[in-house]
Scaffold this active site. Structure first.
Site, PDB file in Angstrom:
ATOM      1  N   ASN A   1       0.861  -1.176   0.000  1.00 51.95           N
ATOM      2  CA  ASN A   1       0.000   0.000   0.000  1.00 51.95           C
ATOM      3  C   ASN A   1       0.899   1.229   0.000  1.00 51.95           C
ATOM      4  O   ASN A   1       1.476   1.580   1.029  1.00 51.95           O
ATOM      5  CB  ASN A   1      -0.908  -0.035   1.240  1.00 51.95           C
ATOM      6  CG  ASN A   1      -1.823   1.167   1.317  1.00 51.95           C
ATOM      7  OD1 ASN A   1      -1.818   2.009   0.420  1.00 51.95           O
ATOM      8  ND2 ASN A   1      -2.608   1.257   2.381  1.00 51.95           N
ATOM      9  N   LYS A  47       0.099   4.232  -0.281  1.00 49.60           N
ATOM     10  CA  LYS A  47      -0.542   5.386   0.374  1.00 49.60           C
ATOM     11  C   LYS A  47      -0.294   6.667  -0.445  1.00 49.60           C
ATOM     12  O   LYS A  47      -0.412   6.642  -1.659  1.00 49.60           O
ATOM     13  CB  LYS A  47      -0.085   5.494   1.832  1.00 49.60           C
ATOM     14  CG  LYS A  47      -0.326   4.183   2.600  1.00 49.60           C
ATOM     15  CD  LYS A  47      -0.178   4.306   4.086  1.00 49.60           C
ATOM     16  CE  LYS A  47      -0.421   2.946   4.749  1.00 49.60           C
ATOM     17  NZ  LYS A  47      -0.408   3.018   6.207  1.00 49.60           N
ATOM     18  N   GLU A  93      -5.871  -5.254  10.149  1.00 48.13           N
ATOM     19  CA  GLU A  93      -4.866  -4.219  10.397  1.00 48.13           C
ATOM     20  C   GLU A  93      -5.246  -3.461  11.661  1.00 48.13           C
ATOM     21  O   GLU A  93      -6.038  -2.503  11.594  1.00 48.13           O
ATOM     22  CB  GLU A  93      -4.824  -3.232   9.223  1.00 48.13           C
ATOM     23  CG  GLU A  93      -4.455  -3.860   7.894  1.00 48.13           C
ATOM     24  CD  GLU A  93      -3.841  -2.841   6.950  1.00 48.13           C
ATOM     25  OE1 GLU A  93      -2.704  -3.052   6.540  1.00 48.13           O
ATOM     26  OE2 GLU A  93      -4.475  -1.823   6.649  1.00 48.13           O
ATOM     27  N   SER A 119       2.853  -2.447  10.490  1.00 43.29           N
ATOM     28  CA  SER A 119       4.288  -2.494  10.804  1.00 43.29           C
ATOM     29  C   SER A 119       4.957  -3.812  10.425  1.00 43.29           C
ATOM     30  O   SER A 119       5.871  -4.269  11.112  1.00 43.29           O
ATOM     31  CB  SER A 119       4.519  -2.167  12.284  1.00 43.29           C
ATOM     32  OG  SER A 119       4.110  -0.837  12.555  1.00 43.29           O
ATOM     33  N   GLY A 164       1.822   2.006  10.943  1.00 41.20           N
ATOM     34  CA  GLY A 164       2.761   3.128  10.929  1.00 41.20           C
ATOM     35  C   GLY A 164       3.454   3.387  12.254  1.00 41.20           C
ATOM     36  O   GLY A 164       4.173   4.361  12.402  1.00 41.20           O
ATOM     37  N   HIS A 210      -9.873   0.795   4.580  1.00 42.47           N
ATOM     38  CA  HIS A 210      -8.591   1.024   5.255  1.00 42.47           C
ATOM     39  C   HIS A 210      -8.791   1.975   6.439  1.00 42.47           C
ATOM     40  O   HIS A 210      -9.575   2.917   6.366  1.00 42.47           O
ATOM     41  CB  HIS A 210      -7.560   1.598   4.278  1.00 42.47           C
ATOM     42  CG  HIS A 210      -6.184   1.579   4.861  1.00 42.47           C
ATOM     43  ND1 HIS A 210      -5.741   2.554   5.727  1.00 42.47           N
ATOM     44  CD2 HIS A 210      -5.175   0.685   4.757  1.00 42.47           C
ATOM     45  CE1 HIS A 210      -4.506   2.262   6.113  1.00 42.47           C
ATOM     46  NE2 HIS A 210      -4.136   1.132   5.537  1.00 42.47           N
TER      47      HIS A 210
HETATM   48  P1  13P Z   1       2.525   0.161   7.914  1.00 36.64           P
HETATM   49  O1  13P Z   1       3.118  -1.068   7.291  1.00 36.64           O
HETATM   50  O2  13P Z   1       3.266   1.404   7.622  1.00 36.64           O
HETATM   51  O3  13P Z   1       2.250  -0.051   9.372  1.00 36.64           O
HETATM   52  O4  13P Z   1       1.089   0.370   7.218  1.00 36.64           O
HETATM   53  C1  13P Z   1       0.236  -0.721   7.151  1.00 36.64           C
HETATM   54  C2  13P Z   1      -0.903  -0.366   6.301  1.00 36.64           C
HETATM   55  O5  13P Z   1      -1.630   0.570   6.577  1.00 36.64           O
HETATM   56  C3  13P Z   1      -1.128  -1.164   5.097  1.00 36.64           C
HETATM   57  O6  13P Z   1      -2.352  -0.897   4.534  1.00 36.64           O
END
Ligand code: 13P
Length: 238
Positions: A6, A8, A157, A193, A163, A88
């Protein structure tokens, strides 16, 4: 296994193209058989490649219309994108998408036979209230979602793990994944993470069918390291 990146709000059109070239080369060189999915930002959408499925991080539940700032399925069709991320936590908690909007998106994109990556997961205060509270919360997120939809992939998640650099523990993942599998027997990814230091452990756990990776997927070489780790894991068929 399914390894999904992802991206983002990272990467430009140009840098995403280089990123995909690098991941493609790696997959070909290493003969990767796992399903690799990349969710670039909307400006960097492109057709899927032979071994990389491209998915949309978001779209509104319309073909087209007056929804300023959004894209619909017409815009995704231009790139033959048929995979989408829905629910999400950043869209739920930062951008304010409630259960109604999320359900409408699910129903719309399911009617178009998209592969839907559907994210669920609890915020920290629910986690601190204990396992039952977590499952009540997650079940509510799944309420009204057609769990028999053939092209459904779930991603657990936990919001507090996203994050933060701090993934859920193996025990947490095992217990929540096992409970979710009892509700819905679809591929179930863990996200939050995931990085090369913990990927081997997390991906080996029973009930984990892959990972949805944010931060550690944004550089192609780091994502490829995790793909490589996944390749070496042999899991018994569940
Ligand atoms: P991180 O891997 O940065 O924690 O993010 C996970 C996420 O939101 C995947 O969609």
């Amino acid at each position: 296994m399914i390894l999904a990146a992802n991206l983002k709000t990272n990467h430009t059109r140009a840098s995403a193209a280089s990123y995909l070239d690098e991941v493609s080369d790696f997959i070909a060189k290493k003969e990767i058989a796992d399903q690799i999915v990349v969710f670039p930002p909307a400006t960097a959408l492109c057709p899927s490649r032979e071994k990389i499925t491209i998915g949309a991080q978001n779209a509104w539940s319309v073909e087209n219309g007056s929804f300023t700032g959004e894209i619909g399925s017409d815009q995704l069709d231009e790139f033959d994108v048929k995979t989408i991320l829905i629910g999400h936590s950043e869209r739920r908690h930062i951008l304010g998408e409630g259960l109604d909007i999320i359900k409408r998106k699910f129903d719309f994109f399911a009617s178009l036979e998209y592969e839907i990556f559907f994210c669920i997961g609890e915020p920290i205060e629910i986690k601190e209230a204990g396992f039952e509270a977590v499952m009540t919360y997650v079940e509510r997120q799944l309420d009204g979602i057609d769990l028999s939809y053939p092209s459904l992939v779930l991603a657990y998640e936990p919001v507090w793990a996203i994050g933060s650099g701090k993934a859920a523990t193996s025990d947490d993942i095992l217990s929540v994944h096992s409970a979710i599998k009892h509700i819905c027997d679809k591929p179930l990814l863990y996200g939050g993470s995931v990085k090369k230091e913990n990927a081997g452990n997390i991906l080996s756990l029973e009930g984990v069918d892959g990972a949805l990776i944010g931060t550690a997927s944004w550089q192609s070489d780091r994502f490829c390291e995790i793909i490589d780790i996944a390749k070496k894991i042999e899991k018994p068929k569940e």
